[in-house]
Design an enzyme around this catalytic site. Structure first.
Site, PDB file in Angstrom:
ATOM      1  N   SER A   1      -9.499   2.150   2.737  1.00 40.48           N
ATOM      2  CA  SER A   1      -8.539   2.837   1.888  1.00 40.48           C
ATOM      3  C   SER A   1      -7.558   1.897   1.199  1.00 40.48           C
ATOM      4  O   SER A   1      -6.781   2.317   0.340  1.00 40.48           O
ATOM      5  CB  SER A   1      -7.749   3.851   2.720  1.00 40.48           C
ATOM      6  OG  SER A   1      -7.056   3.200   3.791  1.00 40.48           O
TER       7      SER A   1
ATOM      8  N   LYS B   1       0.835  -1.210   0.000  1.00 45.99           N
ATOM      9  CA  LYS B   1       0.000   0.000   0.000  1.00 45.99           C
ATOM     10  C   LYS B   1       0.866   1.255   0.000  1.00 45.99           C
ATOM     11  O   LYS B   1       1.851   1.339   0.747  1.00 45.99           O
ATOM     12  CB  LYS B   1      -0.921  -0.020   1.224  1.00 45.99           C
ATOM     13  CG  LYS B   1      -1.921   1.122   1.286  1.00 45.99           C
ATOM     14  CD  LYS B   1      -2.858   0.938   2.475  1.00 45.99           C
ATOM     15  CE  LYS B   1      -3.875   2.066   2.582  1.00 45.99           C
ATOM     16  NZ  LYS B   1      -4.810   1.850   3.711  1.00 45.99           N
TER      17      LYS B   1
ATOM     18  N   SER C   1     -10.372  -0.346   6.828  1.00 49.77           N
ATOM     19  CA  SER C   1      -9.710  -0.207   5.532  1.00 49.77           C
ATOM     20  C   SER C   1      -9.050  -1.460   4.986  1.00 49.77           C
ATOM     21  O   SER C   1      -8.504  -1.429   3.888  1.00 49.77           O
ATOM     22  CB  SER C   1      -8.669   0.914   5.599  1.00 49.77           C
ATOM     23  OG  SER C   1      -9.312   2.154   5.763  1.00 49.77           O
TER      24      SER C   1
END
Length: 428
Positions: free
Chosen positions: A144, A75, A168
């Site tokens: 996210s 990420k 997330s």
């Protein structure tokens, strides 16, 4: 979009040859990522990955390192040597630069290849990245960590790193029909990861299946000790009350169908009235989150606030309006809630909480990442959680969320692997 092939599971031995695994990842990224947009664009990705694969020390005749030659998505709020950190923002990468994240160091020490940075909502908040849901590109992949979930769901990598501050990891993994596993707060180091709210932030994994998630957890979690398989089925607790009522009616009905199937397989299921004050619980989390987010961005926002997207800027301004006393009160409330939740579980002899992973399947549209509310109380309490693919609703994946006791991450994942065998499969 083309139908997706079988997930890339490490149980299949797909990474026996690091160079072949690197080529496979690049071929798949080249084939589908222009539509899915899970990875941050990277010129020269194939050449970099070939070089990383070639540079891996030959393991010799003994056991291979646990992630030898496995391509992993990271990420884009985690620092990786050789790749910029943009965090889904319009700030210059140089402003965000830092030492390589400890979790990335552990991956590379275990023989993993960094396939690239996965897209994220801006600063891991709510302003979505460009990623599409691999099952229906007009729907959100969640956030996210939507880029990580979509990369695994579309078969580009078998494993990806994500973070969770509210929901997330669990929500995007559920929306994309893959496994998402977040640890007990504090069990995976966050050094080298851009902070959102340190009291809540956790680094976890998105994976093709629970076996692959366990391979990643064994490398990333502090003190990982696999649980012994077998033994009696865990008692599942269903948190009846306002929390469960956040779920869409059709998704709630599907959740109860999954519970009926687990009962038929021998799992004890108990309804436990809990979280009657759910609005207060949610307000407590958002106070902690917004206060800490604002402090994490004090310098960047003060100098470059005009470059932040409206959703992120609004949350930071809300946090700036909160006082240290507000934050301290919220932390005390968090501690009281955590104790009360543990007492409810002990009183009902519950081993795992069971809940929907999200309020429903992935919503249509790309302007938002979906509602994180079904993860909210568990993340506030710092508990480990896993989402398992649990079939479909209107042709889109839904997930079953299992939540364990603090520190019992190994047992949670072991039980989750057994539960998964009794759930309908996600679309492929």
């Amino acid at each position: 979009m083309e139908s997706l092939p079988s997930r890339w599971s490490l149980a299949q031995g797909a990474a026996a040859d690091p160079l072949a695994a690197a080529e496979r990842a690049c071929d798949r990224i080249d084939a589908v990522d222009a539509r899915v947009r899970a990875f941050v664009p990277e010129p020269g990705r194939r050449e970099r990955l070939r070089a990383e694969a070639a540079a891996l020390p030959h393991p010799g005749p003994g056991p291979r390192p646990p992630l030898y030659g496995v391509p992993v998505g990271v990420k884009d709020i985690m620092h990786v040597d050789g790749l910029p950190t943009r965090a889904g923002s319009r700030l210059e990468p140089g402003l965000l630069a830092g030492a390589q994240a400890e979790v990335v160091r552990r991956l590379r020490a275990a023989g993993a290849l960094v396939a690239g940075k996965t897209e994220t909502a801006e600063f891991a908040v709510f302003a979505p990245g460009p990623t599409r849901n691999p099952h229906r590109p007009g729907h959100t992949p969640g956030g996210s960590s939507g880029g990580s979930a979509a990369a695994v769901a579309a078969g580009m990598v078998p494993l990806a790193l994500g973070t969770q501050t509210i929901g997330s990891i669990v929500r995007p993994a559920a929306y994309c029909g893959v496994v998402g596993f977040k640890p007990t707060h504090g069990r995976v180091p966050v050094a080298g990861v851009l902070p959102n709210a340190p009291t809540l932030d956790t680094v976890g994994v998105v994976a093709a299946d629970t076996d692959t998630a366990a391979r990643g957890a064994a490398v990333l979690w502090d003190g990982w000790r696999p649980a012994s398989p077998g033994g009696p089925h865990p008692v599942l607790g269903v948190p009846a009350g306002p929390y469960l009522e956040q779920t869409e009616p059709a998704a709630l009905a599907a959740f109860h169908e999954r519970l009926d199937g687990l009962r038929a397989a021998g799992y004890p299921v108990r309804t436990v009235p809990v979280m009657a004050d759910f609005e207060w619980i949610a307000a407590t989390l958002f106070t902690v989150n917004r206060y800490e987010l604002a402090r994490a961005h004090t310098r960047w926002f003060g100098e470059h606030g005009h470059r932040y997207r409206p959703e992120t800027a609004a949350m930071i301004r809300q946090g700036l309006a909160l006082t240290a006393a507000d934050h301290a009160d919220a932390l005390r409330a968090r501690d009281a809630f955590r104790a009360r939740l543990a007492e409810a579980a002990a009183g009902a002899a519950v081993d795992l909480w069971a809940a929907p992973s999200a309020t429903g399947p992935a919503p249509h549209g790309l302007a938002a990442t979906g509602d994180p509310v079904m993860s909210l109380p568990w993340n506030l309490a710092g508990l480990p959680a896993v989402t398992l693919p649990a079939g479909t609703l209107d042709g889109l994946p839904v997930g079953l969320q299992l939540v364990g006791r603090p520190g019992a991450d190994e047992q949670l994942l072991s039980w989750a692997g057994a539960v998964a065998r009794h759930l309908p499969a996600a679309p492929r």
